[in-house]
Design a protein around this motif. Sequence first.
Motif, PDB file in Angstrom:
ATOM      1  N   PHE A   1       0.830  -1.205   0.000  1.00  0.00           N
ATOM      2  CA  PHE A   1       0.000   0.000   0.000  1.00  0.00           C
ATOM      3  C   PHE A   1       0.863   1.252   0.000  1.00  0.00           C
ATOM      4  CE2 PHE A   1      -1.899   3.422   2.483  1.00  0.00           C
ATOM      5  CZ  PHE A   1      -3.056   3.659   1.759  1.00  0.00           C
ATOM      6  N   ILE A   2       1.891   1.253   0.864  1.00  0.00           N
ATOM      7  CA  ILE A   2       2.782   2.412   0.941  1.00  0.00           C
ATOM      8  C   ILE A   2       3.471   2.654  -0.398  1.00  0.00           C
ATOM      9  CG2 ILE A   2       4.938   3.232   1.981  1.00  0.00           C
ATOM     10  CD1 ILE A   2       3.978   1.961   4.613  1.00  0.00           C
ATOM     11  N   LYS A   3       3.913   1.589  -1.036  1.00  0.00           N
ATOM     12  CA  LYS A   3       4.596   1.720  -2.320  1.00  0.00           C
ATOM     13  C   LYS A   3       3.641   2.178  -3.419  1.00  0.00           C
ATOM     14  CE  LYS A   3       7.561  -0.839  -5.445  1.00  0.00           C
ATOM     15  NZ  LYS A   3       8.145  -2.131  -5.761  1.00  0.00           N
ATOM     16  N   ALA A   4       2.422   1.620  -3.440  1.00  0.00           N
ATOM     17  CA  ALA A   4       1.475   1.959  -4.496  1.00  0.00           C
ATOM     18  C   ALA A   4       0.979   3.396  -4.386  1.00  0.00           C
ATOM     19  CB  ALA A   4       0.280   0.998  -4.441  1.00  0.00           C
ATOM     20  N   HIS A   5       0.786   3.872  -3.147  1.00  0.00           N
ATOM     21  CA  HIS A   5       0.245   5.218  -2.952  1.00  0.00           C
ATOM     22  C   HIS A   5       1.318   6.257  -2.666  1.00  0.00           C
ATOM     23  CE1 HIS A   5      -3.952   4.033  -3.083  1.00  0.00           C
ATOM     24  NE2 HIS A   5      -3.579   2.935  -2.432  1.00  0.00           N
ATOM     25  N   LYS A   6       2.587   5.826  -2.736  1.00  0.00           N
ATOM     26  CA  LYS A   6       3.724   6.713  -2.487  1.00  0.00           C
ATOM     27  C   LYS A   6       3.566   7.459  -1.165  1.00  0.00           C
ATOM     28  CE  LYS A   6       4.964   7.335  -7.346  1.00  0.00           C
ATOM     29  NZ  LYS A   6       4.938   5.946  -7.559  1.00  0.00           N
ATOM     30  N   ALA A   7       3.138   6.732  -0.154  1.00  0.00           N
ATOM     31  CA  ALA A   7       2.954   7.300   1.186  1.00  0.00           C
ATOM     32  C   ALA A   7       4.168   6.957   2.043  1.00  0.00           C
ATOM     33  CB  ALA A   7       1.669   6.757   1.800  1.00  0.00           C
ATOM     34  N   TYR A   8       5.320   7.429   1.628  1.00  0.00           N
ATOM     35  CA  TYR A   8       6.565   7.067   2.296  1.00  0.00           C
ATOM     36  C   TYR A   8       6.687   7.669   3.689  1.00  0.00           C
ATOM     37  CZ  TYR A   8       7.732   5.470  -2.348  1.00  0.00           C
ATOM     38  OH  TYR A   8       7.715   4.829  -3.546  1.00  0.00           O
ATOM     39  N   MET A   9       5.856   8.649   4.017  1.00  0.00           N
ATOM     40  CA  MET A   9       5.931   9.236   5.345  1.00  0.00           C
ATOM     41  C   MET A   9       5.375   8.292   6.403  1.00  0.00           C
ATOM     42  SD  MET A   9       3.238  10.269   3.600  1.00  0.00           S
ATOM     43  CE  MET A   9       1.509  10.558   3.650  1.00  0.00           C
ATOM     44  N   LEU A  10       4.746   7.197   5.994  1.00  0.00           N
ATOM     45  CA  LEU A  10       4.229   6.218   6.946  1.00  0.00           C
ATOM     46  C   LEU A  10       5.294   5.238   7.420  1.00  0.00           C
ATOM     47  CD1 LEU A  10       0.801   5.314   5.334  1.00  0.00           C
ATOM     48  CD2 LEU A  10       1.228   6.789   7.281  1.00  0.00           C
ATOM     49  N   ILE A  11       6.400   5.134   6.716  1.00  0.00           N
ATOM     50  CA  ILE A  11       7.435   4.149   7.061  1.00  0.00           C
ATOM     51  C   ILE A  11       8.013   4.392   8.457  1.00  0.00           C
ATOM     52  CG2 ILE A  11       9.724   3.300   6.431  1.00  0.00           C
ATOM     53  CD1 ILE A  11       8.878   3.551   3.511  1.00  0.00           C
TER      54      ILE A  11
END
Length: 51
Positions: free
Chosen positions: A13-23
Amino acid sequence: MPRHSFLSELFAFIKAHKAYMLIPIVIMLLLAGLLIILGGTKAAPFIYSIF
């Protein structure tokens, strides 16, 4: 349909939505969970001496 683990789905999900701030949030939650699990074992005195 293959079954995936929660973490693999979360990272997909993080990769698909480019939500890298969740890592960092996910890493901190995993570390907190690890401390809670290890806090009930015989490794607890060693963990508390780190802090």
